[in-house]
Design a protein around this motif. Structure first.
Motif, PDB file in Angstrom:
ATOM      1  N   ARG A 123       0.827  -1.201   0.000  1.00 11.56           N
ATOM      2  CA  ARG A 123       0.000   0.000   0.000  1.00 11.56           C
ATOM      3  C   ARG A 123       0.865   1.255   0.000  1.00 11.56           C
ATOM      4  O   ARG A 123       0.636   2.192  -0.782  1.00 11.56           O
ATOM      5  CB  ARG A 123      -0.915  -0.002   1.224  1.00 11.56           C
ATOM      6  CG  ARG A 123      -1.949   1.118   1.243  1.00 11.56           C
ATOM      7  CD  ARG A 123      -2.740   1.098   2.531  1.00 11.56           C
ATOM      8  NE  ARG A 123      -3.296  -0.234   2.785  1.00 11.56           N
ATOM      9  CZ  ARG A 123      -3.215  -0.855   3.949  1.00 11.56           C
ATOM     10  NH1 ARG A 123      -2.577  -0.287   4.957  1.00 11.56           N
ATOM     11  NH2 ARG A 123      -3.745  -2.047   4.098  1.00 11.56           N
ATOM     12  N   TYR A 124       1.887   1.296   0.839  1.00 12.55           N
ATOM     13  CA  TYR A 124       2.768   2.466   0.882  1.00 12.55           C
ATOM     14  C   TYR A 124       3.580   2.592  -0.403  1.00 12.55           C
ATOM     15  O   TYR A 124       3.850   3.699  -0.876  1.00 12.55           O
ATOM     16  CB  TYR A 124       3.705   2.376   2.088  1.00 12.55           C
ATOM     17  CG  TYR A 124       3.044   2.746   3.390  1.00 12.55           C
ATOM     18  CD1 TYR A 124       2.761   4.075   3.686  1.00 12.55           C
ATOM     19  CD2 TYR A 124       2.692   1.767   4.312  1.00 12.55           C
ATOM     20  CE1 TYR A 124       2.149   4.416   4.884  1.00 12.55           C
ATOM     21  CE2 TYR A 124       2.070   2.107   5.513  1.00 12.55           C
ATOM     22  CZ  TYR A 124       1.804   3.431   5.789  1.00 12.55           C
ATOM     23  OH  TYR A 124       1.191   3.776   6.962  1.00 12.55           O
ATOM     24  N   LEU A 125       3.962   1.457  -0.971  1.00 12.87           N
ATOM     25  CA  LEU A 125       4.767   1.489  -2.188  1.00 12.87           C
ATOM     26  C   LEU A 125       3.964   2.040  -3.360  1.00 12.87           C
ATOM     27  O   LEU A 125       4.450   2.868  -4.135  1.00 12.87           O
ATOM     28  CB  LEU A 125       5.277   0.082  -2.497  1.00 12.87           C
ATOM     29  CG  LEU A 125       6.491  -0.019  -3.421  1.00 12.87           C
ATOM     30  CD1 LEU A 125       7.657   0.788  -2.865  1.00 12.87           C
ATOM     31  CD2 LEU A 125       6.901  -1.476  -3.590  1.00 12.87           C
ATOM     32  N   TYR A 126       2.703   1.612  -3.483  1.00  8.13           N
ATOM     33  CA  TYR A 126       1.860   2.109  -4.573  1.00  8.13           C
ATOM     34  C   TYR A 126       1.538   3.595  -4.383  1.00  8.13           C
ATOM     35  O   TYR A 126       1.406   4.333  -5.360  1.00  8.13           O
ATOM     36  CB  TYR A 126       0.575   1.291  -4.660  1.00  8.13           C
ATOM     37  CG  TYR A 126       0.764  -0.065  -5.292  1.00  8.13           C
ATOM     38  CD1 TYR A 126       1.345  -0.191  -6.552  1.00  8.13           C
ATOM     39  CD2 TYR A 126       0.370  -1.230  -4.634  1.00  8.13           C
ATOM     40  CE1 TYR A 126       1.532  -1.432  -7.129  1.00  8.13           C
ATOM     41  CE2 TYR A 126       0.546  -2.474  -5.211  1.00  8.13           C
ATOM     42  CZ  TYR A 126       1.130  -2.570  -6.450  1.00  8.13           C
ATOM     43  OH  TYR A 126       1.327  -3.796  -7.036  1.00  8.13           O
ATOM     44  N   ARG A 127       1.390   4.015  -3.144  1.00 13.05           N
ATOM     45  CA  ARG A 127       1.134   5.433  -2.894  1.00 13.05           C
ATOM     46  C   ARG A 127       2.318   6.299  -3.285  1.00 13.05           C
ATOM     47  O   ARG A 127       2.151   7.473  -3.620  1.00 13.05           O
ATOM     48  CB  ARG A 127       0.803   5.652  -1.405  1.00 13.05           C
ATOM     49  CG  ARG A 127      -0.565   5.152  -0.979  1.00 13.05           C
ATOM     50  CD  ARG A 127      -0.762   5.349   0.513  1.00 13.05           C
ATOM     51  NE  ARG A 127      -2.065   4.854   0.961  1.00 13.05           N
ATOM     52  CZ  ARG A 127      -2.455   4.843   2.238  1.00 13.05           C
ATOM     53  NH1 ARG A 127      -1.619   5.287   3.182  1.00 13.05           N
ATOM     54  NH2 ARG A 127      -3.640   4.384   2.550  1.00 13.05           N
ATOM     55  N   ALA A 128       3.512   5.739  -3.235  1.00  8.65           N
ATOM     56  CA  ALA A 128       4.711   6.508  -3.561  1.00  8.65           C
ATOM     57  C   ALA A 128       4.955   6.634  -5.055  1.00  8.65           C
ATOM     58  O   ALA A 128       5.748   7.478  -5.479  1.00  8.65           O
ATOM     59  CB  ALA A 128       5.937   5.873  -2.894  1.00  8.65           C
ATOM     60  N   LEU A 129       4.289   5.813  -5.869  1.00 13.42           N
ATOM     61  CA  LEU A 129       4.544   5.823  -7.311  1.00 13.42           C
ATOM     62  C   LEU A 129       4.318   7.187  -7.964  1.00 13.42           C
ATOM     63  O   LEU A 129       5.135   7.623  -8.781  1.00 13.42           O
ATOM     64  CB  LEU A 129       3.684   4.757  -8.003  1.00 13.42           C
ATOM     65  CG  LEU A 129       4.135   3.304  -7.819  1.00 13.42           C
ATOM     66  CD1 LEU A 129       3.193   2.361  -8.551  1.00 13.42           C
ATOM     67  CD2 LEU A 129       5.553   3.119  -8.310  1.00 13.42           C
ATOM     68  N   PRO A 130       3.218   7.912  -7.652  1.00 12.01           N
ATOM     69  CA  PRO A 130       3.071   9.246  -8.267  1.00 12.01           C
ATOM     70  C   PRO A 130       4.215  10.188  -7.921  1.00 12.01           C
ATOM     71  O   PRO A 130       4.655  10.978  -8.771  1.00 12.01           O
ATOM     72  CB  PRO A 130       1.733   9.746  -7.700  1.00 12.01           C
ATOM     73  CG  PRO A 130       0.988   8.511  -7.314  1.00 12.01           C
ATOM     74  CD  PRO A 130       2.032   7.551  -6.856  1.00 12.01           C
ATOM     75  N   PHE A 131       4.717  10.113  -6.688  1.00  9.67           N
ATOM     76  CA  PHE A 131       5.819  10.991  -6.292  1.00  9.67           C
ATOM     77  C   PHE A 131       7.113  10.603  -7.007  1.00  9.67           C
ATOM     78  O   PHE A 131       7.933  11.468  -7.323  1.00  9.67           O
ATOM     79  CB  PHE A 131       6.006  10.931  -4.767  1.00  9.67           C
ATOM     80  CG  PHE A 131       4.826  11.410  -3.996  1.00  9.67           C
ATOM     81  CD1 PHE A 131       4.598  12.769  -3.816  1.00  9.67           C
ATOM     82  CD2 PHE A 131       3.917  10.512  -3.459  1.00  9.67           C
ATOM     83  CE1 PHE A 131       3.506  13.221  -3.106  1.00  9.67           C
ATOM     84  CE2 PHE A 131       2.821  10.955  -2.746  1.00  9.67           C
ATOM     85  CZ  PHE A 131       2.608  12.308  -2.578  1.00  9.67           C
TER      86      PHE A 131
END
Length: 258
Positions: A123-131
């Motif tokens: 979950r945290y990894l996918y959230r970081a993709l836009p950044f």
């Protein structure tokens, strides 16, 4: 329900209306053949993304080269061999294709690593993709509009009373696009450090203690990224890399491990 073993260990039982914590589950264990098949699938998707980006790059290659000439102050690019013009044009299109496909490449890398992560880590990894994508674009923009034009301008006017700069098209494009691609990748460093700190792999204290080694690695990386061996261009690459490392250390202080 809380097991008897948990009660013996002294762990508090959940309240009647309090939901039990969500278990951290992994995907089922994959065999070596399944890992190889998954890797092949991710590589195919990444290559397809590069191919689509390459087609777009073919339409933007000549405008990009004209913009490079205008921003760097070079009067003209020279083609020495009969095929140099076409090879340079194709190379620019390929670099543009890789740049356009970079978000998809990173996404496919994350998808390949996902089976080895827990649900919360994914979950945290996918959230970081836009950044990650935003920082890559910021790095490319910094290199395109600030870093590389200054470097080329300096090199074209260096020793002007003795030398007359007549840069080959292929060398200028390689110089430009190599720096754009790698500076874009380097700009992702703070986000990568934050993710690693969030996953508990590194810590701000540990990163700060390794600062002297980080400076050495940054210097070596800058020497490898920079197509020319002069210290001026190495400094133009190394200085932002070090600042990004320090930004990553700062972000790691606010990263609470999952």
């Amino acid at each position: 329900m809380v097991s008897l073993l948990d009660r013996v260990r002294g762990q508090p039982a959940p309240q009647p209306n309090e939901p039990e914590p969500e278990p951290e589950e992994f995907y089922k264990e994959m065999t070596l053949q399944e890992h190889l098949e998954e890797l092949r699938t991710r590589l195919i998707y990444a290559l397809l993304a590069v191919a689509v980006g390459f087609v777009i790059g073919l339409a933007l290659a000549f405008p990009t080269m004209r913009l490079i000439i205008r921003m760097s102050g070079i009067e003209r690019l020279y083609a020495i061999t009969p095929t140099e013009s076409f090879i340079t044009y194709t190379k620019v299109a390929l670099y543009l294709g890789i740049g356009f496909a970079m978000p998809m490449i990173v996404y496919q890398l994350v998808r390949f690593l996902a089976p080895g992560l827990t649900r919360k880590e994914k979950r945290y990894l996918y959230r970081a993709l836009p950044f990650v994508s935003i920082m890559f674009v910021a790095g490319v923009a910094f290199a395109f509009f600030v870093l590389v034009p200054r470097a080329l301008s300096f090199l074209s006017h260096f020793g002007g009373s003795v030398f007359e700069a007549q840069f080959r098209a292929e060398e200028v494009v390689s110089f430009y696009m190599t720096l754009l691609l790698w500076v874009g990748v380097v700009f992702e460093l703070p986000v990568v450090i934050f993710i690693l700190a969030k996953l508990g792999i590194v810590s701000a204290k540990r990163l700060a203690s390794l600062r002297k080694f980080a400076i050495l690695i940054i210097a070596v990386a800058a020497a490898l990224i920079t197509p020319t061996p002069d210290p001026f261009n190495m400094f133009l690459v190394a200085a932002p890399m070090y600042l990004l490392y320090e930004l990553g250390v700062l972000l790691a202080r606010f990263a609470k491990p999952v």
